[in-house]
Design a protein around this motif. Structure first.
Motif, PDB file in Angstrom:
ATOM      1  N   ILE A 143       0.706  -1.461  -0.074  1.00 22.30           N
ATOM      2  CA  ILE A 143      -0.058  -0.076  -0.018  1.00 22.30           C
ATOM      3  C   ILE A 143       0.945   1.397   0.033  1.00 22.30           C
ATOM      4  N   GLY A 144       2.040   1.160   0.441  1.00 19.68           N
ATOM      5  CA  GLY A 144       2.948   2.544   0.229  1.00 19.68           C
ATOM      6  C   GLY A 144       4.204   2.246   0.625  1.00 19.68           C
ATOM      7  N   VAL A 145       4.908   3.272   0.974  1.00 19.88           N
ATOM      8  CA  VAL A 145       6.202   3.222   1.204  1.00 19.88           C
ATOM      9  C   VAL A 145       6.361   4.292   2.542  1.00 19.88           C
ATOM     10  N   HIS A 146       7.367   3.905   3.513  1.00 19.24           N
ATOM     11  CA  HIS A 146       7.608   4.565   4.620  1.00 19.24           C
ATOM     12  C   HIS A 146       8.872   4.923   4.707  1.00 19.24           C
ATOM     13  N   SER A 147       9.066   6.145   5.346  1.00 14.86           N
ATOM     14  CA  SER A 147      10.172   6.756   5.764  1.00 14.86           C
ATOM     15  C   SER A 147      10.497   7.299   7.128  1.00 14.86           C
ATOM     16  N   HIS A 148      11.418   7.132   8.231  1.00 12.24           N
ATOM     17  CA  HIS A 148      11.339   7.817   9.377  1.00 12.24           C
ATOM     18  C   HIS A 148      12.785   8.005   9.328  1.00 12.24           C
ATOM     19  N   ILE A 149      12.997   9.483   9.549  1.00  5.44           N
ATOM     20  CA  ILE A 149      14.220  10.187   9.556  1.00  5.44           C
ATOM     21  C   ILE A 149      15.173  10.432  10.887  1.00  5.44           C
ATOM     22  N   GLY A 150      14.570  10.107  11.850  1.00  5.74           N
ATOM     23  CA  GLY A 150      15.271  10.714  13.159  1.00  5.74           C
ATOM     24  C   GLY A 150      14.419  10.914  13.980  1.00  5.74           C
ATOM     25  N   SER A 151      15.008  11.640  15.207  1.00  3.08           N
ATOM     26  CA  SER A 151      14.230  11.849  16.330  1.00  3.08           C
ATOM     27  C   SER A 151      14.412  13.474  16.787  1.00  3.08           C
ATOM     28  N   GLN A 152      13.673  14.021  17.699  1.00  6.90           N
ATOM     29  CA  GLN A 152      13.781  15.305  18.103  1.00  6.90           C
ATOM     30  C   GLN A 152      14.429  16.175  17.095  1.00  6.90           C
ATOM     31  N   ILE A 153      13.259  16.323  16.234  1.00 10.21           N
ATOM     32  CA  ILE A 153      13.914  17.139  14.907  1.00 10.21           C
ATOM     33  C   ILE A 153      12.976  18.363  14.953  1.00 10.21           C
ATOM     34  N   PHE A 154      13.502  19.533  14.517  1.00 11.06           N
ATOM     35  CA  PHE A 154      12.782  20.819  14.430  1.00 11.06           C
ATOM     36  C   PHE A 154      12.727  21.251  13.098  1.00 11.06           C
ATOM     37  N   ASP A 155      13.753  21.137  12.169  1.00 12.84           N
ATOM     38  CA  ASP A 155      14.006  21.360  10.970  1.00 12.84           C
ATOM     39  C   ASP A 155      13.267  20.809  10.046  1.00 12.84           C
ATOM     40  N   MET A 156      12.191  21.469   9.409  1.00 10.56           N
ATOM     41  CA  MET A 156      11.206  20.691   8.376  1.00 10.56           C
ATOM     42  C   MET A 156      12.282  20.233   7.074  1.00 10.56           C
ATOM     43  N   ALA A 157      13.430  20.858   6.722  1.00 11.08           N
ATOM     44  CA  ALA A 157      13.928  20.613   5.555  1.00 11.08           C
ATOM     45  C   ALA A 157      14.239  19.079   5.562  1.00 11.08           C
ATOM     46  N   GLY A 158      14.513  18.367   6.588  1.00 19.60           N
ATOM     47  CA  GLY A 158      14.963  16.911   6.358  1.00 19.60           C
ATOM     48  C   GLY A 158      13.706  16.104   6.001  1.00 19.60           C
ATOM     49  N   PHE A 159      12.489  16.549   6.345  1.00 17.81           N
ATOM     50  CA  PHE A 159      11.110  15.889   6.010  1.00 17.81           C
ATOM     51  C   PHE A 159      11.124  16.335   4.433  1.00 17.81           C
ATOM     52  N   GLU A 160      11.384  17.675   4.130  1.00 20.96           N
ATOM     53  CA  GLU A 160      11.233  18.018   2.657  1.00 20.96           C
ATOM     54  C   GLU A 160      12.015  17.003   1.606  1.00 20.96           C
ATOM     55  N   PRO A 198      -1.107   4.057  -2.973  1.00 27.02           N
ATOM     56  CA  PRO A 198      -2.090   4.855  -2.498  1.00 27.02           C
ATOM     57  C   PRO A 198      -1.337   5.666  -1.262  1.00 27.02           C
ATOM     58  N   GLU A 199      -0.513   5.282  -0.449  1.00 33.47           N
ATOM     59  CA  GLU A 199      -0.116   5.973   0.831  1.00 33.47           C
ATOM     60  C   GLU A 199       1.394   6.079   0.946  1.00 33.47           C
ATOM     61  N   ILE A 200       1.888   7.205   1.772  1.00 32.63           N
ATOM     62  CA  ILE A 200       3.203   7.325   2.297  1.00 32.63           C
ATOM     63  C   ILE A 200       3.207   7.643   3.746  1.00 32.63           C
ATOM     64  N   ASP A 201       4.131   7.326   4.362  1.00 36.22           N
ATOM     65  CA  ASP A 201       4.351   7.450   5.784  1.00 36.22           C
ATOM     66  C   ASP A 201       5.494   8.204   5.772  1.00 36.22           C
ATOM     67  N   LEU A 202       5.410   9.190   6.520  1.00 37.48           N
ATOM     68  CA  LEU A 202       6.731  10.170   6.876  1.00 37.48           C
ATOM     69  C   LEU A 202       7.486   9.900   8.278  1.00 37.48           C
ATOM     70  N   GLY A 203       6.699   9.011   9.021  1.00 36.94           N
ATOM     71  CA  GLY A 203       7.514   8.707  10.062  1.00 36.94           C
ATOM     72  C   GLY A 203       7.256   9.778  11.345  1.00 36.94           C
ATOM     73  N   GLY A 204       7.904   9.732  12.257  1.00 35.10           N
ATOM     74  CA  GLY A 204       7.753  10.450  13.485  1.00 35.10           C
ATOM     75  C   GLY A 204       9.103  11.299  13.446  1.00 35.10           C
TER      76      GLY A 204
END
Ligand SMILES: *Cc1c(COP(=O)(O)O)cnc(C)c1O
Length: 463
Positions: free
Chosen positions: A232-249, A271-277
């Motif tokens: 159903i989709g692709v998942h990505s989780h890039i780290g923790s205690q993030i303030f800077d949205m540029a990494g999500f971008e 149909p789905e993407i998961d951008l993690g926490g």
């Protein structure tokens, strides 16, 4: 999760001015609402209250150390995330931050979904009545037994983390005569830390399947070819205690790129993407977290833009905040035991807990703040290090902070923002008894996870 210690920025107490630490900017009696849960305030006598109950009463009834969780705040944060993302997105609370049956019921009532990453978390979720279809199962090494239970229970999705797991889950699903909904976790080559992110070509870490060198595309090929799986989709989780949205971008852009490649190769639009926490919270006054609606808007703008550019239908987005929901809702209450002033250095304040109830300072160099909460004080600020009672010199709860110089044994101090990754990572080191979690709401306090007892310790010791 990726949890390497981030390089600490300059903190107020680290600034040396002519041999002395600079004094704190703020009045120590003032509680910074950024780091304390919503219903925390001081009463007329200066004692901290939460949910209308003073810490003196809480300490008397429940003992110390203990975690006090502000239920109204927890529910309000759940609603804020759900409302911010709206009906076209899904919010999954990351259960590893803190999970108990009461929490599962609150999540269910507030309309959130739940991430689990072990059989134990899955059992807790199901036992407390979370519908299986609202559960996502994560982990880089799920056992076959765990996969069996997840498939049997009918979890909404399993997030595939390796080539072996693609085959294992497909096999189990086929045996149960079902098509299991799955996502593939990809590593997008972004490592996010508090105030920065690093984009790399390769990810040197255990989670996920790399986008680089076509690994993720190959995983998709294999998953699409197996009839036990519904990708159903692709998942990505890039780290923790993030303030800077540029990494999500960057992460969103790379994930959308993969969706476009999948469409081109296979003729399917997932149909789905998961951008993690990993969204940051205020542990100290210097942290400035974003509100859920700002985060939702930023993420959905990025995904919409990237999809338009790639001529893809915008997929349904999901996010997985853990700490951003539970972190700010609890504080740990300690009693001061001993106080050691070290001339010219700092004062060591020992409390009745330590690394067994908060390992984050030792593990990640985490920053916390602390306040005297059983009373106010007009004494001068003194530079302190709050330490525990364990047999480790690294047993530090708060590395650098200021407390009033008249602090005395028997005073109650509290460390805010300990709702996430404190009770859930608690240990029995030195045969410590893990503290209770007490939910406080509207003048009522009730234990949701009880304090361990010495009998609990002896019960496991069957030699
Ligand atoms: C740990 C984790 C989260 C939650 O991280 P927070 O920092 O608590 O928001 C979300 N998703 C995955 C896959 C994780 O491993």
């Amino acid at each position: 999760m990726s949890r390497s210690a981030h390089p600490a920025g300059p903190r107020h107490a680290d600034v040396l001015t002519e041999g002395h630490y600079s004094a704190p900017a703020a009045d120590l009696n003032v509680l910074d609402e950024k780091v304390w849960s919503r219903t925390v305030t001081r009463d007329a006598d200066g004692a901290l209250t939460v949910g209308g109950i003073t810490v003196a009463r809480l300490a008397e009834e429940f003992g110390t150390p203990a975690y006090f969780l502000d239920e109204r705040d927890f529910r309000a944060r759940c609603r804020a995330w759900a409302d911010a993302f709206g009906p076209d997105a899904d919010v999954f609370y990351a259960g590893k931050a803190f999970l108990s049956r009461a929490v599962v019921r609150w999540l269910k009532e507030e309309g959130l979904n739940l991430d689990v990453c072990s059989g134990g978390e899955l059992t807790t979720a199901l036992d407390a009545g979370m519908p299986a279809e609202r559960i996502a199962f994560h982990g880089n090494n799920k056992t076959v037994a765990e996969i069996e239970r997840a498939v049997e229970a009918g979890v909404g999705r399993i997030v595939l983390d390796s080539f072996q797991e693609i085959v294992r889950v497909a096999h189990v699903a086929r045996r149960h005569g079902v098509r299991q909904r799955v996502q593939i976790r990809v590593t997008v080559g972004v490592e996010a830390h508090t105030h920065e992110f690093i984009a790399t070509a390769h990810e040197d870490q255990k989670f996920g399947i790399a986008l680089a060198d076509g690994q993720a595309a190959e995983a998709v090929r294999r998953a699409l070819a197996l009839d036990g799986l519904e990708l159903i989709g692709v998942h990505s989780h890039i780290g923790s205690q993030i303030f800077d949205m540029a990494g999500f971008e960057v992460s969103a852009r790379r994930v959308v790129q993969l969706l476009a490649e999948i469409r081109d190769e296979h003729g399917v639009e997932l149909p789905e993407i998961d951008l993690g926490g990993g969204l940051g919270i205020a542990y100290t006054s210097e942290d400035d977290p974003r509100e859920p609606h700002e985060i939702a808007k930023a993420l959905s703008d990025i995904v919409t833009r990237e999809c338009e550019a790639a001529k893809l239908r915008t997929p349904r987005i999901s996010v997985e905040p853990g700490r951003a929901i539970v972190g700010p809702t609890a504080f740990t209450l300690y009693e001061v035991g001993t106080i050691k002033p070290l001339e010219g250095l700092r004062t060591y304040v020992s409390v009745d807990g330590g690394m067994s109830d908060n390992i984050r300072t030792a593990l990640y160099d985490a920053e916390y703040s602390v306040a005297l909460v059983s009373r106010t004080s007009d004494a001068e600020p003194m530079l302190v290090r709050v330490v525990g009672k364990h047999c480790e010199s690294g047993d530090i709860v708060v590395k650098d902070a200021f407390l009033p110089a008249d602090l005395a044994p028997g005073d109650l101090i509290a460390v805010p923002a300990t709702g996430a990754y404190c009770r859930s990572m608690a240990s029995n080191y030195n045969h410590a008894l893990r503290p209770p979690v007490v939910a406080v709401r509207d003048g009522e306090a009730r234990v949701i996870v009880r304090r361990e007892t010495e009998e609990d310790l002896l019960r496991l010791d069957v030699g």
